[in-house]
Every structure is written in structure tokens, then in C-alpha cells.
Write an enzyme that holds these catalytic residues in place. Structure first.
Site, PDB file in Angstrom:
ATOM      1  N   ASP A  13       4.760  29.714 -41.584  1.00  0.00           N
ATOM      2  CA  ASP A  13       4.389  30.479 -42.766  1.00  0.00           C
ATOM      3  C   ASP A  13       4.673  31.940 -42.490  1.00  0.00           C
ATOM      4  O   ASP A  13       4.727  32.351 -41.332  1.00  0.00           O
ATOM      5  CB  ASP A  13       2.869  30.377 -42.996  1.00  0.00           C
ATOM      6  CG  ASP A  13       2.484  29.057 -43.605  1.00  0.00           C
ATOM      7  OD1 ASP A  13       3.346  28.435 -44.216  1.00  0.00           O
ATOM      8  OD2 ASP A  13       1.311  28.674 -43.453  1.00  0.00           O
ATOM      9  N   VAL A  60       0.831  -1.201   0.000  1.00  0.00           N
ATOM     10  CA  VAL A  60       0.000   0.000   0.000  1.00  0.00           C
ATOM     11  C   VAL A  60       0.866   1.253   0.000  1.00  0.00           C
ATOM     12  O   VAL A  60       0.562   2.248  -0.666  1.00  0.00           O
ATOM     13  CB  VAL A  60      -0.944  -0.020   1.214  1.00  0.00           C
ATOM     14  CG1 VAL A  60      -1.734   1.274   1.283  1.00  0.00           C
ATOM     15  CG2 VAL A  60      -1.883  -1.200   1.100  1.00  0.00           C
ATOM     16  N   ALA A  61       1.975   1.196   0.735  1.00  0.00           N
ATOM     17  CA  ALA A  61       2.851   2.365   0.809  1.00  0.00           C
ATOM     18  C   ALA A  61       3.414   2.693  -0.563  1.00  0.00           C
ATOM     19  O   ALA A  61       3.560   3.848  -0.942  1.00  0.00           O
ATOM     20  CB  ALA A  61       4.007   2.092   1.774  1.00  0.00           C
ATOM     21  N   ILE A  63       2.299   1.807  -3.692  1.00  0.00           N
ATOM     22  CA  ILE A  63       1.459   2.028  -4.870  1.00  0.00           C
ATOM     23  C   ILE A  63       1.022   3.491  -4.965  1.00  0.00           C
ATOM     24  O   ILE A  63       0.336   3.997  -4.078  1.00  0.00           O
ATOM     25  CB  ILE A  63       0.218   1.104  -4.807  1.00  0.00           C
ATOM     26  CG1 ILE A  63       0.681  -0.345  -4.908  1.00  0.00           C
ATOM     27  CG2 ILE A  63      -0.755   1.447  -5.911  1.00  0.00           C
ATOM     28  CD1 ILE A  63      -0.409  -1.355  -4.705  1.00  0.00           C
ATOM     29  N   GLU A 107      -1.395   5.439  -5.946  1.00  0.00           N
ATOM     30  CA  GLU A 107      -2.762   5.324  -6.465  1.00  0.00           C
ATOM     31  C   GLU A 107      -3.189   6.515  -7.315  1.00  0.00           C
ATOM     32  O   GLU A 107      -3.863   6.374  -8.323  1.00  0.00           O
ATOM     33  CB  GLU A 107      -3.766   5.170  -5.310  1.00  0.00           C
ATOM     34  CG  GLU A 107      -3.729   3.834  -4.595  1.00  0.00           C
ATOM     35  CD  GLU A 107      -2.675   3.812  -3.495  1.00  0.00           C
ATOM     36  OE1 GLU A 107      -1.911   4.786  -3.382  1.00  0.00           O
ATOM     37  OE2 GLU A 107      -2.609   2.811  -2.752  1.00  0.00           O
TER      38      GLU A 107
HETATM   39  P1  ATP Z   1       2.882  31.940 -46.961  1.00  0.00           P
HETATM   40  O1  ATP Z   1       3.328  30.676 -47.643  1.00  0.00           O
HETATM   41  O2  ATP Z   1       3.863  32.509 -46.047  1.00  0.00           O
HETATM   42  O3  ATP Z   1       1.497  31.903 -46.429  1.00  0.00           O
HETATM   43  P2  ATP Z   1       2.180  33.316 -49.402  1.00  0.00           P
HETATM   44  O4  ATP Z   1       0.791  33.724 -49.124  1.00  0.00           O
HETATM   45  O5  ATP Z   1       3.036  34.289 -50.114  1.00  0.00           O
HETATM   46  O6  ATP Z   1       2.959  33.036 -48.107  1.00  0.00           O
HETATM   47  P3  ATP Z   1       1.199  31.509 -51.297  1.00  0.00           P
HETATM   48  O7  ATP Z   1      -0.201  31.806 -50.891  1.00  0.00           O
HETATM   49  O8  ATP Z   1       1.597  30.143 -51.632  1.00  0.00           O
HETATM   50  O9  ATP Z   1       2.179  31.976 -50.200  1.00  0.00           O
HETATM   51  O10 ATP Z   1       1.525  32.467 -52.505  1.00  0.00           O
HETATM   52  C1  ATP Z   1       2.669  32.278 -53.282  1.00  0.00           C
HETATM   53  C2  ATP Z   1       2.744  33.350 -54.359  1.00  0.00           C
HETATM   54  O11 ATP Z   1       1.639  33.246 -55.228  1.00  0.00           O
HETATM   55  C3  ATP Z   1       2.698  34.768 -53.823  1.00  0.00           C
HETATM   56  O12 ATP Z   1       3.980  35.250 -53.557  1.00  0.00           O
HETATM   57  C4  ATP Z   1       2.061  35.537 -54.955  1.00  0.00           C
HETATM   58  O13 ATP Z   1       3.044  35.923 -55.896  1.00  0.00           O
HETATM   59  C5  ATP Z   1       1.167  34.520 -55.594  1.00  0.00           C
HETATM   60  N1  ATP Z   1      -0.210  34.676 -55.114  1.00  0.00           N
HETATM   61  C6  ATP Z   1      -0.664  34.709 -53.849  1.00  0.00           C
HETATM   62  N2  ATP Z   1      -1.982  34.846 -53.799  1.00  0.00           N
HETATM   63  C7  ATP Z   1      -2.397  34.902 -55.069  1.00  0.00           C
HETATM   64  C8  ATP Z   1      -3.677  35.030 -55.706  1.00  0.00           C
HETATM   65  N3  ATP Z   1      -4.800  35.126 -54.989  1.00  0.00           N
HETATM   66  N4  ATP Z   1      -3.717  35.065 -57.043  1.00  0.00           N
HETATM   67  C9  ATP Z   1      -2.596  34.938 -57.765  1.00  0.00           C
HETATM   68  N5  ATP Z   1      -1.383  34.819 -57.251  1.00  0.00           N
HETATM   69  C10 ATP Z   1      -1.271  34.802 -55.922  1.00  0.00           C
END
Ligand code: ATP
Length: 867
Positions: free
Chosen positions: A326, A279-280, A282, A284
Site C-alpha cells: 500500500d 546411532v551414528a 540418526i 537426533e
Molecule cells: P492506500 O491504498 O495506499 O492505503 P489510499 O488511502 O489512498 O491508499 P483508499 O483509502 O482506498 O486508499 O482511498 C482511495 C481514495 O478515496 C483516496 O484517493 C481518496 O480520494 C478517497 N478517500 C480516502 N479517504 C477518504 C475519506 N475518509 N473520505 C472520503 N474519501 C476518501
């Protein structure tokens, strides 16, 4: 009604009684009454009674029950009853803790439960997926989970992964045309979507035909297992420890029992020694306390905007040595404003925007057309990059909706972060124009001509160089640059990815997305905590480096690498290089997984953020995948171990800091429980070896282990967060909690408590009354363990961390003390607990000896442990 694939949209709308504006409030009520909620039935949850009985399956509890039974056979009925009562109380506490922990996890799950976008009363709204009804018009975007079965009524390159239903891992292209065949398989119903699948690309509109258990997945799936949390590595290792401990206890108890019989002691006494020892030893309360501290920890993290989806994450947080984050939205604010426009060979500043030339207007109109964002007076819906373009339109007095109505969209190829482009086809006057926007490097390599105020010209190398120079210039200021191009197409052509070439470049739009204010401090915090922050972005290398420099992630340009460079090196090379790289630019989601692996192979514990559907594999590969709560897709959230409700990098750092505290607190709680038990074991073994009477009745030890020890153990688990914890290096995940150093500390502190207990026992024995002796031993053991709670609060002395900074420990001391006083002073209890009434001097000895371990340990910490 599986024949919906044979019917056209209008007929199905008729059958389901839906109009173009979707269901209205009245219909929602009607449909709800008819179909209920969109959920799969879960297997029945365990009832409280079942959970209660489960507590008796614990190996250590079984040992206690065996001891109780043997006691009964040997005629020691009081012991049996007390053991049974205590085991029952233990089971009740265990049940309450189990239910509480389950509730807190369920409430966390509810916080991150999936949502869906539907058309109701003519308005697009977001609702919890469980509220979807038959007849709803459902919008699907890349990264969404499909949460009901339905007929596709609009598709823009909609591709769906149906592997959970068909086992086929390739995505399926969806169509709207009816299929006139009998009994075709799910995989062939190209104009239907099914619950349990997810959108990998494009977007679409769906008319919901079945929900809940009526869906295909509902029909094939057996009842869902009720949500059961897997045990964390710590819980598993404690379980294993418990098992080993039990075997050791049985062995030692058997030896002591044999030794006593050999010495010629009565069997009953020998057996009571063995039982007391078991008992000592375990612990619990151990596993339920770990569970409760983990559950309270997840609640605290939720308040800090980090929703834990997998309990093991709480433990691993403290070991994270690399955070791959990101950029956009996590390290930056995701609030973009256009700063510069480049067109017709000149850069126009934001404060000087006006119609210098017709071509400038054309670029802005293109930016509004190749764009899905909408802004109203107080709301901005859509990707912040595109919202910035809509706001740019406003500066030119162009309303996005008016422009889009004037030049309707005929087709589109949605944006995706692998391709880094987006295209739409619009009617412009009597022409049909494909507009493409995206990353400059990608777009320029697909352009063959350039539009200027003086007409279209071939795009020469010198133009390209000049544009690249401008791009570099803009990016160096940390601006995010989008390039625009166009191409004439035939009106009835169905466009596909192959069309994004031979483009006519027109201009650049550069926008600012400032870093979040907290990012700089959070990065500094990471670095001092021995954690490497790494930026991974789809954006341009120069833009990314500029932002990374501002917030302290990057010191030197050579620490940045681009996706194409990454593609050129082998995994081995990446592994040797990875520690020098702080910024990865122009990466696609597949690169992320290689980066995570490279770090992991170097022995690091890696956290990785992600939001898109393609990020899911990297999120799963990371030790802790972190999804974005605001911008993240359902698929990313589902793959992640943690979800940030504010998308903020600094929240990750806060979560790590708290994760470290939670782990340290759990470790301290365990130390408290084990050192106290060690004291009990040493005292019993000492008495047995020196041929003294048994120092404690089993009930004494159960009283301490279950009642007076539980509260301080939880209180230690609630020790407030200490900022100093971020000055330490990350914990090595391979070093188990119960390591040698820990065992030595447990043994030494246990020895100190045992010393006081044995002295008290001898003082008691000197009166010639064994009951007085065991009362003194029991009281000293109990009280010194309560005081010992203060020792276990931290590695540092309580005078450094604040004597009163954890009020729970004081509270637990007072409650424990009152319980002990009750047992020592109140008559019926005195009888149950087999204690004698003591003299004032004897109480004095107990108090003095109980404080001794506290004084010794605190003096040691004050002198030797300096931070
Ligand atoms: P993270 O990866 O840090 O979120 P991010 O938003 O730049 O960054 P993506 O969304 O993959 O990454 O975008 C990559 C690239 O694509 C951008 O740098 C831009 O040039 C282009 N891009 C982003 N959004 C659009 C869009 N809505 N339409 C067209 N091109 C875009």
C-alpha cells in the site's frame, strides 16, 4: 436470554442495569465477578508429561529403543542403559524446547491479540476483547471482529458477515427495531450481532448481552482446539527426510549385519556394528534444533516490529521476490497536511488561507461535517486524511466539535475504498444537506452542477476539463486530492447509495503525505536483493506516480496502471504485463487479488500488504499476507501471516533480510549435524568392510550426537545477520534444502572428518589395544565435529566474516571440549564411556587430526569462494 431481540434498547439497559455512559468502574468489578472474562474455553493443553512421552513417538527414537532392547537380550546391558539414559535426556531436552517454542509463539500471539472499543465511565476507550463485559456499550467499525453477542442500538449502514455461525456468506444489514416473533434463527435476528462474525461495512453501537461461552458461538462450538502450530514446509521435509533416512539405515545395518554373520563373526559383535551404525546416522537433535532456531527467529523479527503469526512465514520470507505494498501509511508517513484549496475557480496556497469569500468557509465547514476525526491538544483520533481536514478548520478558527453541534448529522453513508466516497446528511440552518467527499474522478462523474461565489451553475464539459487539469497539476506535486460536493435532501428521507449522484461540485482540498524517510533506502535495498517493489493504492495515478518516483519504485510513467485499465484486461494479459507495472492506482481491494495471482503464476513468491476488511482475501492469497498493526482492521490482521507493528515498508525489507539469514542459519545447522553424522557412518562402514573392530561404542556416538553436537548446532543457528545476504537473489522456493549440491557438501565434509577419525583409529590400533583405538577414534570424531562448527557458520571463510563475530560457537566449542575432557579423564565416566587413558602424544594426534578438516575447508573457502 436469547429473547433480547424482542426488547427495546431501554428495557434491555434496565435489565442489565446499564446507563447511557456505559459501565462504570464499580459495575465493571461487579460484572467481572459475575461473568468472568470474555473467552471461549480452550481444550486442555498438553501437560509437560504428555509432551515428554510424545518425544518417544519419534521414529528414530523408536529405532534406538529397539536397539536398546535387543542389546539387553544379547546381554549388553551397559549399552541398553546408556541408550535409555541418552534417549531420556533427549526427551527432556525435546520437552523443554517444545515448551519454550510454544511460549514464544504464545507471547507473539498475545502481541497481536484483538481489541475492542467500549464506552466506560462515559468515555470511549480501547480494551482487550477478553475484557468485554455484559452491559458494555461496544462500538463496531468496518473490519472489526464482533467479539461478544449484543443488541444493536445504533446503526449506520452496519453490515455483518455471519458466515461462521450461519454459513451464509452474504453480509447481513443490521437494524435497531425490535422483532416480535418467537424462536427465530440467528440469521433472522437482524437487531442482534454475534461473536465470531465481523463488520464488512458501516458502523454501529452494540449493547453487549452475552460473552464467552454464553455467546451463540460459545454454545455451538466444541471446545476450541488448543492453539496448535502447523508444521512448516521445512519441518515437514525434514520429517520426511528423517523417515527415508531411517529406512536407509535399517537396510544398510541389516546388510552389514548379514555380511558379518556370513564372515563368521560372533552375533554380538555384528549386532553392535549395526547398532553403532544406526546411532551414528540418526540426527537426533535435528528437528528440535530447527524448531528452536525458528522460534528464536520469530522473537528477533518481533523486536524489529514484524510479528509472525504463521511460522511458515519465517521460511518463505527469504524467497519473496515481489512486495506489493500500500502507499498511504506504509510507504508514506500518513501524516497529512493540507497544502492547497481549490474553490470558486482559484487555487489558494496553504500560507494564504483566510476567508477570501463565503464559499471558502462553506467548503471548510463541509470538510468538518463530512468527517469523523477529532483532535484534542495532544491527540488526533481518526483517519489521517480527515485529521488533516480538522487541522485545516483550525487555520480558519473553526472547531470541529462546535461546527458539528451547530449542524448535527442526521445520517451517513460511510467511506469505503471500493466506492472511494463518503457522505453525511447534516442540518444546515433550515435546510438538510447531503455532503459528499471523495476521489475527484468518482465525484465529478456524479456531479451535474457547480457552486461558485455567484451561485450554482450547470457543470459543463469545459468546467470538468478545467477541474481535471487543476487536479492533474496538484497530483503531479504528489498531493492527495479530495473533492467535495453537496445536494439538498428532504429531512426525513433515508438516504442510500443511490443518492450519491446529481451532486453539486464545490471544490478540492489537496494534502501532502510525505514519503517515509526510510522508504527510499528500503526500496533500493529491495531492488538490489532481486525483489520487485510494487505500489498498490486507492489514490490517484498521478499522485501515486509522483510519490513512487520520489522513492524509486517507478522510473517511467508507463509503469503505472489504473484500476479501470486492469478491469479491461484478461488474467492472461495481466500475467504477461504484470512485470512491467510498478504502480497500480485507483484500485479496489478485488484488484489486489488478481495482481497477486498474476505474479504467482509467473513463479514468484509474493508478499502483499493490506489493512481493510476487503483486503483479507488478497492477504490470504499472497504467499505472505502482511497486515498493518496500527491502522489495520482485526479482520486483516487475522488473515495475515505477519503483522507490522509500525506499518512501515522498510520493516518488511528488514524482515525479509532477517528471514533470509534465519533460513541460511538453519541450513548451516542442518549441514553441521548431517556432515558430522556422515563422518560417523563412513567410519563405521569402513571398519566393517575392512574387517576392523567396531570403532565406536553406541554411547560414544550418542554422546556426540546429543551433547557435544547440539550446542554448536544452535550456535550456528544464531549466526549474526550478514548484510551481504541482501546482495543475493531470492531463494527459489522450489529448491529443497536437501538438494544435490547440499548433499555433496555434506558428503565431502563428512569424508574429511571421517578421514581424520580413521587415521586416529589406525594409530590407536597400532598399539594393539582396541579400547585405545576406539577412544582415539571417538575423541577425534567428537573434537573435529566441534571445530567443524566454525566451517558451517557461513559459505564464506571465517576470516572474512570475522573469527570472533559469533561468540556462541566459541562458547559451544569450549563447553563441548570440557565435556570431552571430563569423559576422557574422570574415572567413573571413563568406565561408563568405555575409554582408555591415553598418552600425551596420542592426545596430540587427536588434536592435530581434529583441526585438519577446519584447516582444509577454510583454505578452500579463502582460495575459491570470493564474494
Ligand atoms: P492506500 O491504498 O495506499 O492505503 P489510499 O488511502 O489512498 O491508499 P483508499 O483509502 O482506498 O486508499 O482511498 C482511495 C481514495 O478515496 C483516496 O484517493 C481518496 O480520494 C478517497 N478517500 C480516502 N479517504 C477518504 C475519506 N475518509 N473520505 C472520503 N474519501 C476518501
Amino acid at each position: 436470554m436469547s429473547e433480547f431481540y424482542r426488547k427495546p434498547k431501554e428495557e434491555i439497559m434496565n435489565i442489565l442495569g446499564v446507563s447511557d455512559g456505559g459501565l462504570n468502574d464499580e459495575e465493571v468489578l461487579k460484572q467481572r465477578g459475575k461473568y468472568g472474562f470474555n473467552e471461549l474455553e480452550e481444550a486442555k493443553k498438553k501437560s509437560a508429561i504428555q509432551i515428554f512421552f510424545d518425544q518417544f513417538k519419534d521414529f528414530l527414537v523408536i529405532i534406538l529403543l529397539v536397539a536398546a532392547t535387543i542389546s539387553a537380550f544379547l546381554g549388553k546391558l551397559e549399552s541398553t542403559i546408556v541408550i535409555l539414559i541418552v534417549v531420556t535426556i533427549n526427551a527432556i531436552l525435546g520437552t523443554i524446547q517444545h515448551i519454550k517454542a510454544e511460549q514464544s509463539l504464545n507471547s507473539l500471539k498475545a502481541l497481536s491479540s484483538p481489541t475492542a472499543k467500549v464506552l466506560r465511565n462515559g468515555v470511549k476507550i480501547e480494551i482487550p476483547s477478553r475484557e468485554i463485559l455484559v452491559g458494555d456499550i461496544l462500538y463496531l467499525d468496518a473490519g472489526d471482529y464482533v467479539s461478544a453477542d449484543g443488541r444493536v442500538i445504533e446503526t449506520y449502514s452496519l453490515q455483518i458477515n455471519e458466515s461462521s455461525l450461519t454459513g451464509e456468506s452474504e453480509s447481513v444489514n443490521k437494524e435497531i427495531e425490535t422483532i416480535d416473533k418467537d424462536n427465530i434463527t440467528i440469521g433472522d435476528r437482524k437487531n442482534m450481532v454475534f461473536s465470531g462474525s465481523f463488520v464488512t461495512y458501516g458502523r454501529g453501537v452494540i449493547l453487549v448481552t452475552d460473552i464467552g461461552m454464553k455467546t451463540e458461538i460459545g454454545k455451538i462450538a466444541n471446545l476450541l482446539e488448543s492453539t496448535k502450530e502447523k508444521k512448516t514446509p521445512l519441518q515437514v521435509s525434514l520429517d520426511n527426510f528423517g523417515k527415508k533416512l531411517a529406512i536407509a539405515i535399517i537396510a544398510i545395518s541389516a546388510v552389514i549385519f548379514a555380511l558379518d554373520i556370513f564372515r563368521g563373526y560372533p552375533i554380538i559383535d555384528s549386532f553392535m556394528f549395526a547398532v553403532a551404525l544406526a546411532v551414528a546416522a540418526i540426527p537426533e537433535a535435528l528437528s528440535s534444533i530447527v524448531t528452536i532456531v525458528l522460534a528464536l527467529g520469530t522473537q528477533k523479527l518481533a523486536k524489529l516490529n514484524a510479528i509472525v503469526r504463521k511460522l511458515h512465514a519465517v521460511e518463505s520470507l527469504g524467497s519473496i521476490s515481489v512486495i506489493c505494498s500500500d502507499k498511504t501509511g506504509t510507504l508514506t508517513q500518513n501524516k497529512m497536511t493540507v497544502k492547497k484549496v481549490f474553490v470558486d475557480d482559484r487555487i489558494i496556497n496553504h500560507d494564504n488561507l483566510q476567508y477570501h469569500k463565503e464559499i471558502e468557509k462553506k467548503l471548510v465547514i463541509m470538510a468538518l461535517l463530512c468527517n469523523d476525526a477529532v483532535t484534542t491538544e495532544n491527540k488526533e483520533i481518526g483517519d489521517p486524511t480527515e485529521v488533516a481536514l480538522v487541522n485545516l478548520g483550525e487555520e480558519y478558527n473553526l472547531d470541529e466539535l462546535v461546527v458539528r453541534k451547530e449542524h448535527p448529522r442526521i445520517a451517513e453513508i460511510p467511506f469505503d475504498s471500493d466506492r472511494k466516497l463518503m457522505s453525511t446528511v447534516n442540518k444546515i440552518d433550515d435546510k438538510t444537506l447531503m455532503i459528499t467527499k471523495g476521489a475527484l474522478d468518482v465525484l465529478l462523474s456524479r456531479s451535474t452542477s457547480i457552486e461558485t461565489a455567484n451561485g450554482v451553475k450547470p457543470l459543463l464539459e469545459e468546467h470538468k476539463k478545467e477541474i481535471e487539469d487543476i487536479n492533474r497539476q496538484l497530483s503531479t506535486d504528489g498531493l492527495r486530492v479530495l473533492a467535495f460536493a453537496s445536494k439538498d435532501v428532504e429531512e426525513n428521507e433515508t438516504i442510500n447509495l443511490d443518492y450519491e449522484k446529481d451532486l453539486c461540485f464545490i471544490g478540492l482540498i489537496a494534502m501532502m503525505d510525505p514519503p517515509r524517510e526510510e522508504s527510499k533506502d528500503a526500496v533500493a535495498n529491495c531492488i538490489s536483493a532481486g525483489i520487485k517493489p510494487v505500489m498498490i493504492t486507492g489514490d490517484h495515478k498521478i499522485t501515486a506516480s509522483a510519490i513512487a518516483k520520489q522513492i524509486g519504485i517507478l522510473k517511467n510513467e508507463s509503469e503505472a496502471m489504473e484500476g479501470f485499465e486492469l478491469e479491461k484486461i484478461s488474467d492472461e494479459e495481466l500475467k504477461s504485463k504484470v512485470a512491467e507495472i510498478s504502480v497500480y492506482a485507483r484500485v479496489s481491494p478485488e484488484h489486489k487479488i488478481r495482481i497477486v495471482r498474476a505474479w504467482q503464476e509467473r513463479g514468484n513468491v509474493v508478499a502483499m500488504t493490506g489493512d481493510g476488511v476487503n483486503d483479507a482475501p488478497a492477504l490470504k492469497q499472497a504467499d505472505i499476507g502482511i497486515a498493518m498493526g496500527i491502522t489495520g482492521t482485526e479482520v486483516a490482521k487475522d488473515a495475515a501471516a505477519m503483522v507490522l507493528t509500525d506499518d512501515n515498508f522498510s520493516t518488511i525489507v528488514k524482515a525479509i533480510s532477517n528471514g533470509r539469514s534465519i533460513y541460511a542459519n538453519i541450513k548451516n545447522s542442518i549441514k553441521f549435524l548431517l556432515s558430522g553424522n556422515t563422518a560417523g557412518i563412513i567410519s563405521v562402514i569402513y571398519a566393517s568392510l575392512t574387517a576392523l573392530p567396531v570403532p565406536f561404542a553406541p554411547v560414544h556416538l550418542l554422546f556426540i550426537n546429543l551433547l557435544t553436537d547440539s550446542l554448536p548446532a544452535i550456535a550456528i543457528g544464531l549466526e549474526p545477520h550478514n548484510q551481504n545476504i541482501m546482495k543475493e537473489k531470492p531463494r527459489d522456493i522450489n529448491v529443497p534444502i536437501l538438494n544435490k549440491e547440499f548433499a555433496i557438501e555434506v558428503a565431502l565434509e563428512g569424508f574429511l572428518i571421517a578421514l581424520g577419525t580413521i587415521i586416529a583409529f589406525h594409530i590407536g590400533l597400532s598399539t594393539g589395544d582396541n579400547v585405545v583405538a576406539s577412544t582415539m577414534a571417538f575423541s577425534t570424531l567428537c573434537l573435529s565435529r566441534l571445530f567443524h562448527g566454525f566451517n558451517c557458520r557461513s559459505k564464506e571463510s571465517i576470516f572474512r566474516i570475522g573469527v570472533f563475530s559469533n561468540q556462541f560457537v566459541w562458547f559451544s566449542l569450549i563447553i563441548g571440549f570440557l565435556l570431552l575432557v571430563a569423559v576422557l579423564m574422570i574415572n567413573p565416566l571413563m568406565q561408563v564411556f568405555e575409554v582408555a587413558r591415553l598418552t600425551l602424544t596420542q592426545y596430540g594426534y587427536i588434536c592435530g587430526l581434529s583441526v585438519m578438516p577446519l584447516v582444509v575447508v577454510q583454505l578452500y573457502k579463502l582460495i575459491f569462494i570470493r564474494k
